[in-house]
Scaffold this active site. Structure first.
Site, PDB file in Angstrom:
ATOM      1  CD  GLU A 294       6.088   6.870  75.489  1.00  0.00           C
ATOM      2  OE1 GLU A 294       6.787   7.799  75.068  1.00  0.00           O
ATOM      3  OE2 GLU A 294       6.453   5.660  75.416  1.00  0.00           O
TER       4      GLU A 294
ATOM      5  CD1 TRP B  67       9.082   3.572  52.800  1.00  0.00           C
ATOM      6  CD2 TRP B  67       7.751   2.832  54.438  1.00  0.00           C
ATOM      7  NE1 TRP B  67       8.412   4.653  53.301  1.00  0.00           N
ATOM      8  CE2 TRP B  67       7.589   4.238  54.310  1.00  0.00           C
ATOM      9  CE3 TRP B  67       7.024   2.163  55.401  1.00  0.00           C
ATOM     10  CZ2 TRP B  67       6.720   4.962  55.122  1.00  0.00           C
ATOM     11  CZ3 TRP B  67       6.164   2.875  56.213  1.00  0.00           C
ATOM     12  CH2 TRP B  67       6.010   4.259  56.070  1.00  0.00           C
TER      13      TRP B  67
ATOM     14  CE  LYS C  90      10.460   7.425  55.479  1.00  0.00           C
ATOM     15  NZ  LYS C  90      11.251   7.133  56.701  1.00  0.00           N
TER      16      LYS C  90
ATOM     17  CB  THR D 207      10.570   7.781  77.630  1.00  0.00           C
ATOM     18  OG1 THR D 207      10.952   7.109  76.427  1.00  0.00           O
ATOM     19  CG2 THR D 207       9.542   8.852  77.294  1.00  0.00           C
TER      20      THR D 207
END
Length: 545
Positions: free
Chosen positions: A334, A449, A444, A187
């Site tokens: 994963e 956010w 940001k 990955t």
């Protein structure tokens, strides 16, 4: 007192969870169902079983031993499916080589994985010719060919079909620990070399059985059943094609493998074989809906599972309007990968389209055996109230136990005993998960956010937008500001029209006024990763000046 343990009978057999146990079901129920490759070749499950046994014999004769790593460089094919079984059933490790990486990255992954045997499609012989002199551990190569004579410098031990035809099938496969590694692949991240993840036989068997149960047993999901016609549009080198080929084989589904992805050809295969279930990333679905062959097609009866990145509302609407039953799933390299899937009640499926989309574009609910939570930066688990935001952390039986030869990164992945996904989300009281962004992609700006995914979702709903990607770029005053890359479906679309469109979401209280980008960059295409996801790292490099 502790837990009670009862000793087994002396004659009782330990039954390890191995890929060969999944192989027992291949063709058991529908032996005449077909596995089709690009309409060039078709095999019954009876033939598939024999071919897997012949491939195992070929590999063993070539010198493959338990613990060896066998690399495959191929498009989505019947051959690849046969490798899914034959290689791990010998006790070897199947390395899914990401053929869309750069040659240097491919070399790194093959050297790092310690590949000893390589199966190479004709299309990748030029890469193999350049890399093999630098891979001294490779002992033998097998050629995968669709047609034509070979001309090149790779010393192949033979061509795949010819080798199989000459092989006496191997009918007995060894027992070994179910914790033996069965597969590996790599990955890519934002920095450094690709990282190797690995999965054991036990993990793959449990993941497969869970997919069979989850995707077929529950009303409101019913994606994959024995009568399904399955065609992946996620590369088989990417997270086991989301694990679905194993599940489809256990169920004896008719399977269609398209080889190299060509949009018009993919649509033809869907129509010709009446494909009922596929999975892909949003950019691939967008590519299919935009291709010439797609224009007059009614896709009613085709269920498409979307993962890899957020499903924009505009794209979901366009798919549903063409008859596609669209759902979302979530996982990552994963996690093997399946963690969540859309689950709609009967009442939700009967809602008007726009209300259905409220659920379909979310990330779904955790599947069986998955404990999925959201955590604060200091590791506290947060409430499932639809408001609190945290990083998704997870426990389940099929998560990679670390990165191969990367101890520090493995510890970081498993900090505090949970696998950390790097995704920021909220979990609603009804169990639906709403991913807000990747930790690395949250914008940001001015101390607040801003979710790039939410902004993409709003922009995608303009009828003149074919595709969109949003990233944060450096700003001297606000720290970061959003930049939107837009592919037009209407040549008259401009900045003013998009600002006006976004103002409607500001008026509804869904978007802060400072969330409207300062600039829209109109492009012919949006950069993508090797597996078709939006490449935000590259976008920031190209446009973040």
């Amino acid at each position: 007192m502790g837990v009670k343990l009862i000793p087994p009978a002396q004659a009782a057999q330990h039954f390890p969870l191995l890929i060969k146990q999944l192989f027992l079901s291949a063709g058991r129920y529908q032996p005449d169902n077909q596995i089709v490759y690009r309409d060039q070749q078709s095999f019954s499950y009876r033939q598939f079983r024999l071919r897997v046994q012949q491939l195992a014999a070929v590999l063993r004769a070539a010198g493959v031993k338990e613990g060896d790593t066998v690399a495959v460089m191929d498009w989505d094919s019947h051959r690849y499916l046969e490798c899914y079984f034959a290689v791990p059933m010998l006790g070897a490790v199947l390395h899914h080589v990401n053929i869309r990486l750069s040659p240097e990255q491919i070399h790194y992954t093959m050297a790092h994985a310690e590949d000893r045997f390589v199966l190479v499609h004709d299309d990748f012989i030029p890469i193999a010719q350049a890399l093999l002199p630098r891979l001294p551990m490779v002992q033998a190569c097998i050629r995968l060919s669709d047609s034509g004579d070979y001309q090149g410098d790779v010393a192949f031990i033979g061509e795949y079909e010819q080798l199989l035809a000459a092989a006496e099938p191997l009918t007995e496969f060894p027992d070994f620990s179910e914790d033996a590694i069965a597969t590996t692949f790599y990955t890519t991240g934002t920095t450094g070399n690709p990282k190797g993840v690995f999965f054991s036989h036990r993990q793959l068997v449990l993941h497969t059985l869970n997919m069979v149960g989850t995707l077929g047993a529950y009303n409101g999901i019913d994606l994959l059943r024995s009568e399904s016609v399955y065609m992946p549009i996620t590369p088989m080198f990417h997270v086991h094609a989301w694990g679905t080929p194993y599940a489809a084989t256990v169920l004896n589904c008719k399977q269609i493998y398209p080889g190299r992805y060509e949009p018009n050809m993919l649509v033809d295969l869907v129509v010709r074989h009446q494909v009922t279930v596929s999975h892909c990333v949003p950019t691939i679905l967008q590519m299919l809906l935009s291709c010439e062959r797609c224009k007059d097609i009614d896709f009613k009866g085709w269920k498409v599972l979307i993962g890899g990145s957020a499903l924009p509302r505009g794209l979901a609407r366009a798919a549903m309007e063409r008859g596609i039953d669209i759902s979302s799933a979530y996982g990552m390299s994963e996690t093997c990968p399946l963690l969540t899937v859309t689950h709609l009640t009967k009442e939700q499926r009967e809602l008007p389209l726009e209300q259905q989309l409220d659920y379909r574009i979310l990330t779904g609910k955790p599947v069986n055996l998955v404990d999925l939570q959201i955590a604060s930066p200091i590791g506290d688990l947060l409430e499932h109230d639809g408001e609190q935001l945290g990083e998704i952390v997870v426990h389940c039986p099929w998560l990679t136990q670390g990165y191969y030869k990367e101890e520090s990164k493995s510890e970081e992945l498993w900090a505090n005993g949970w696998l950390h996904t790097g995704d920021v989300a909220s979990i609603h009281a009804d169990g639906f998960i709403e991913i807000k962004d990747r930790l690395k992609d949250v914008i940001k700006t001015g101390g607040e956010w801003l979710s790039s995914l939410e902004l993409e979702n709003f922009i995608s709903q303009h009828t003149g937008v074919a595709a969109v990607a949003v990233v944060g770029v450096a700003d001297s005053k606000w720290g970061e500001r959003p930049l939107a890359l837009v592919v037009k479906s209407d040549d008259t679309l401009d900045d003013a029209a998009l600002r006006s469109h976004l103002q409607t979401f500001v008026a509804q209280g869904k978007l802060s006024k400072w969330g409207i980008p300062d600039h829209f960059e109109f492009v012919a295409d949006i950069p993508k990763t090797s597996v078709g996801k939006i490449n935000k790292k590259q976008i920031r490099e190209l446009f973040g000046h």
